[in-house]
Write a protein that holds these residues in place. Sequence first.
Motif, PDB file in Angstrom:
ATOM      1  N   CYS A   1      -5.316   2.475  -5.734  1.00  0.00           N
ATOM      2  CA  CYS A   1      -4.449   3.844  -5.952  1.00  0.00           C
ATOM      3  C   CYS A   1      -5.106   4.930  -6.689  1.00  0.00           C
ATOM      4  O   CYS A   1      -4.601   6.056  -6.742  1.00  0.00           O
ATOM      5  CB  CYS A   1      -3.352   3.347  -6.719  1.00  0.00           C
ATOM      6  SG  CYS A   1      -2.137   2.207  -5.714  1.00  0.00           S
TER       7      CYS A   1
ATOM      8  N   ASP B   1       5.345   1.291  -8.506  1.00  0.00           N
ATOM      9  CA  ASP B   1       4.909  -0.108  -8.281  1.00  0.00           C
ATOM     10  C   ASP B   1       3.713  -0.382  -7.733  1.00  0.00           C
ATOM     11  O   ASP B   1       3.305  -1.571  -7.769  1.00  0.00           O
ATOM     12  CB  ASP B   1       5.868  -0.697  -7.694  1.00  0.00           C
ATOM     13  CG  ASP B   1       7.452  -0.395  -8.232  1.00  0.00           C
ATOM     14  OD1 ASP B   1       7.235  -0.190  -9.556  1.00  0.00           O
ATOM     15  OD2 ASP B   1       8.337  -0.281  -7.566  1.00  0.00           O
ATOM     16  N   GLY B   2       2.936   0.462  -7.503  1.00  0.00           N
ATOM     17  CA  GLY B   2       1.354   0.375  -7.069  1.00  0.00           C
ATOM     18  C   GLY B   2       1.464  -0.175  -5.451  1.00  0.00           C
ATOM     19  O   GLY B   2       0.478  -0.936  -5.139  1.00  0.00           O
ATOM     20  N   ARG B   3       2.391  -0.045  -4.779  1.00  0.00           N
ATOM     21  CA  ARG B   3       2.673  -0.203  -3.493  1.00  0.00           C
ATOM     22  C   ARG B   3       2.187   0.994  -2.854  1.00  0.00           C
ATOM     23  O   ARG B   3       2.383   2.017  -3.048  1.00  0.00           O
ATOM     24  CB  ARG B   3       3.968  -0.602  -2.870  1.00  0.00           C
ATOM     25  CG  ARG B   3       4.887  -1.737  -3.809  1.00  0.00           C
ATOM     26  CD  ARG B   3       3.953  -2.784  -3.716  1.00  0.00           C
ATOM     27  NE  ARG B   3       4.250  -3.423  -2.220  1.00  0.00           N
ATOM     28  CZ  ARG B   3       4.818  -4.126  -1.665  1.00  0.00           C
ATOM     29  NH1 ARG B   3       5.972  -4.530  -2.168  1.00  0.00           N
ATOM     30  NH2 ARG B   3       4.786  -4.429  -0.512  1.00  0.00           N
TER      31      ARG B   3
ATOM     32  N   MET C   1      -0.330 -11.275  -2.458  1.00  0.00           N
ATOM     33  CA  MET C   1      -1.602 -10.647  -2.393  1.00  0.00           C
ATOM     34  C   MET C   1      -1.001  -9.171  -2.525  1.00  0.00           C
ATOM     35  O   MET C   1      -0.116  -8.798  -1.746  1.00  0.00           O
ATOM     36  CB  MET C   1      -2.244 -10.548  -1.045  1.00  0.00           C
ATOM     37  CG  MET C   1      -3.220  -9.907  -1.011  1.00  0.00           C
ATOM     38  SD  MET C   1      -4.473 -10.018   0.737  1.00  0.00           S
ATOM     39  CE  MET C   1      -5.044 -11.637   0.505  1.00  0.00           C
ATOM     40  N   THR C   2      -1.479  -8.352  -3.295  1.00  0.00           N
ATOM     41  CA  THR C   2      -1.382  -6.746  -3.575  1.00  0.00           C
ATOM     42  C   THR C   2      -2.017  -6.199  -2.079  1.00  0.00           C
ATOM     43  O   THR C   2      -2.561  -6.488  -1.555  1.00  0.00           O
ATOM     44  CB  THR C   2      -1.905  -6.475  -4.745  1.00  0.00           C
ATOM     45  OG1 THR C   2      -3.305  -6.484  -4.610  1.00  0.00           O
ATOM     46  CG2 THR C   2      -1.435  -7.073  -6.065  1.00  0.00           C
ATOM     47  N   ASP C   3      -1.270  -4.890  -2.227  1.00  0.00           N
ATOM     48  CA  ASP C   3      -1.423  -3.979  -1.202  1.00  0.00           C
ATOM     49  C   ASP C   3      -3.050  -3.525  -1.219  1.00  0.00           C
ATOM     50  O   ASP C   3      -3.807  -3.387  -0.096  1.00  0.00           O
ATOM     51  CB  ASP C   3      -0.543  -2.545  -1.031  1.00  0.00           C
ATOM     52  CG  ASP C   3       0.806  -3.022  -0.818  1.00  0.00           C
ATOM     53  OD1 ASP C   3       0.894  -4.206  -0.407  1.00  0.00           O
ATOM     54  OD2 ASP C   3       1.770  -2.118  -0.752  1.00  0.00           O
ATOM     55  N   CYS C   4      -3.635  -3.390  -2.306  1.00  0.00           N
ATOM     56  CA  CYS C   4      -4.916  -3.154  -2.319  1.00  0.00           C
ATOM     57  C   CYS C   4      -5.942  -4.243  -2.058  1.00  0.00           C
ATOM     58  O   CYS C   4      -6.880  -3.961  -1.567  1.00  0.00           O
ATOM     59  CB  CYS C   4      -5.082  -2.544  -3.852  1.00  0.00           C
ATOM     60  SG  CYS C   4      -4.587  -0.954  -4.381  1.00  0.00           S
TER      61      CYS C   4
ATOM     62  N   SER D   1     -10.087  -2.507  -6.127  1.00  0.00           N
ATOM     63  CA  SER D   1      -9.031  -3.481  -6.518  1.00  0.00           C
ATOM     64  C   SER D   1      -7.865  -2.718  -6.982  1.00  0.00           C
ATOM     65  O   SER D   1      -6.666  -2.841  -6.850  1.00  0.00           O
ATOM     66  CB  SER D   1      -9.305  -4.690  -7.441  1.00  0.00           C
ATOM     67  OG  SER D   1      -9.715  -3.920  -8.758  1.00  0.00           O
ATOM     68  N   ASN D   2      -8.117  -1.534  -7.584  1.00  0.00           N
ATOM     69  CA  ASN D   2      -7.308  -0.507  -8.002  1.00  0.00           C
ATOM     70  C   ASN D   2      -7.274   0.768  -7.129  1.00  0.00           C
ATOM     71  O   ASN D   2      -8.009   1.617  -7.555  1.00  0.00           O
ATOM     72  CB  ASN D   2      -7.309  -0.281  -9.528  1.00  0.00           C
ATOM     73  CG  ASN D   2      -6.167   0.714  -9.952  1.00  0.00           C
ATOM     74  OD1 ASN D   2      -5.172   0.928  -9.370  1.00  0.00           O
ATOM     75  ND2 ASN D   2      -6.387   1.381 -11.169  1.00  0.00           N
TER      76      ASN D   2
ATOM     77  N   CYS E   1      -0.167   5.610  -3.663  1.00  0.00           N
ATOM     78  CA  CYS E   1       0.618   4.548  -3.879  1.00  0.00           C
ATOM     79  C   CYS E   1       1.877   5.097  -4.783  1.00  0.00           C
ATOM     80  O   CYS E   1       2.064   6.250  -5.419  1.00  0.00           O
ATOM     81  CB  CYS E   1      -0.121   3.606  -4.856  1.00  0.00           C
ATOM     82  SG  CYS E   1      -1.518   2.768  -4.103  1.00  0.00           S
TER      83      CYS E   1
END
Length: 600
Positions: free
Chosen positions: A21, A35-37, A1-4, A18-19, A32
């Motif tokens: 950032c 790397d999208g974290r 699971m991504t952070d978002c 979902s995006n 973020c």
Amino acid sequence: MTDCALLQTVFPDHHVQSNCCTSKLQFVNILCDTDGRVTSLTFNTGYGASLPESLQALNHLTNLDLSRNAFQGAIPTEFGLLTSLQRLDLSSNNLTGTVPSELSNLSNLVFFHVENNKLSGSIPDSLQTIRYRNFENNCFRSLPFQNPTCVLSTASESNLPAVNQDCAVVSKALSDVGFSKPIPSSGSLCCSWSPMISCNSFGFVTSLTVRNSGLRGRLPEALGNLPMLTKMALNGNEISGPIPESFKFLSNLLSLDLSDNKMEGSIPPGLGQLSRLTELYLNNNLLTGSIPVELASLNQLVDIDCTYNYLGGTLPPSLKYFEKGFNHNCITGTNQPDQIDCVLPGTARILHIVQGLAGVILVILFGAWLLRREQRPVQQLADKYSTKGIGESSKSDNAVRLFIKRVTRNAVNNVEPGVFDVRSLWIRYWDKLWIQRTYGALPNYIFILSQLQSVNLNHNLPESTVPSKLGDAVNLKQIDLSFNKLVGPLPESAKYFGAAGTRFFNNQLSGTIPTAFGNMTQLNEFNLEHNHFTGLIPQGLSGFGFDHNFLSGLNLANQHECLDHGGVDARVAVGVTAAVVMLIPLVWWLRRVYRSAKDA
């Protein structure tokens, strides 16, 4: 699971994209890395729930700001896994419980704020050394600036006294020092009686604030029986006597303010037992003695003010940081320049009395010197014009007359109209005043000369009134104000003077003659002729001079022509004329009525 995706699950009602950032949300700020974290999360929406434990998965997080919400419950121990965290802000929520020891693992943390919650217990040592920290307004018993009304989680009902007598103690204590309003003494009724008294949920008094209320007398020792008291402020009153020794039992006390009173004696060493005390204000009192070394035990002390007292001795080294809080005392060995040359309060009162008496004596001596200095030119001039100087006799009539003649004649060109230029002559010790050819109105101060017995000012004065202070010349025997232009009535005060010879004739005086003149049995001359007096002559004055006035009464001759045509008063004539004018139409109307009735 991504952070978002995780944030979408944690905050489902806040439209996290979902995006996340790149999304922009009100009161929500998400940053973020490449790397999208998620590295920074700011969430200030007023959200009310428990702190989400799942946030521990955001292991790249360096900033977590969940302040200004309504989060409840305890701080999750899982937050100790956010090892990258540098900034953690949980302030202004409803958090309870303790601060987890697991947060000590956050070795990169430099900012930790949890103020304005209901946290209690102890705080890990590592968190107390963080550079930017704030634990205020919680329930930490060992820290300053805590909420005095919160429920202390470490205090259970079993730890408190079996019977709550706080309201009874406060009511009796304030009554003893003159508090004007009755305070409920039963149960915990005083807690909701006034903002001056605050209590916790168990009904125990936690705050007592009675400022500027005129309290007097000694504080009773019973005030030491308030086990949960955290704040006492009785400043700005007139409380006297010593600080109660029983205050050492106020173990929860955070702030004590007894400033601006009249408290005496020494500071009780027992105050050093108040380990939670952060503020101590005893300034502007009459405290004496040395500063107790026990105060050095107050490790939580933030501010202390004992200025403007009579404290002596030396300042304990451990209190050197608070050196300015002891200015204006009698302390030796300090670097502060504001210590006073100390005199104890009792001695100070005696010194103030002595200083006051010395001041009075100096004023009297200065006044005598001025009087003598002003009299000197008078005496010198009088000696010049008389073989018998004033220095030899204070009643030298010839010297006085020559002197006043000289001054008044020389001063004519410098005197403005209406100004009587004799005030600077210092004649208050002379018994006779005879002035010829003076100018200006007659002043009041002539008749306040206590020894004055004779005044002769005939053929002098322009239009003016008789001074109201005439009656003050109680020793006056002769007064001659004839042949002047005096106007107005005789003042009421004139009845008090007892001049045997009184001459006011040939003026323009008016009004009635005061009846009190009739009681002056010592009169041998009383002449008011050629004036404008009206009314009757007072009893006891028959036989004296009242001719050529407007007086009425029997056996009076030579009065002015006040009467018109054979003794008919003009006012009577006008009244009769008016009556005749009114009667003419009345008679005419009655005559017509009579004729009409007769014809009928």
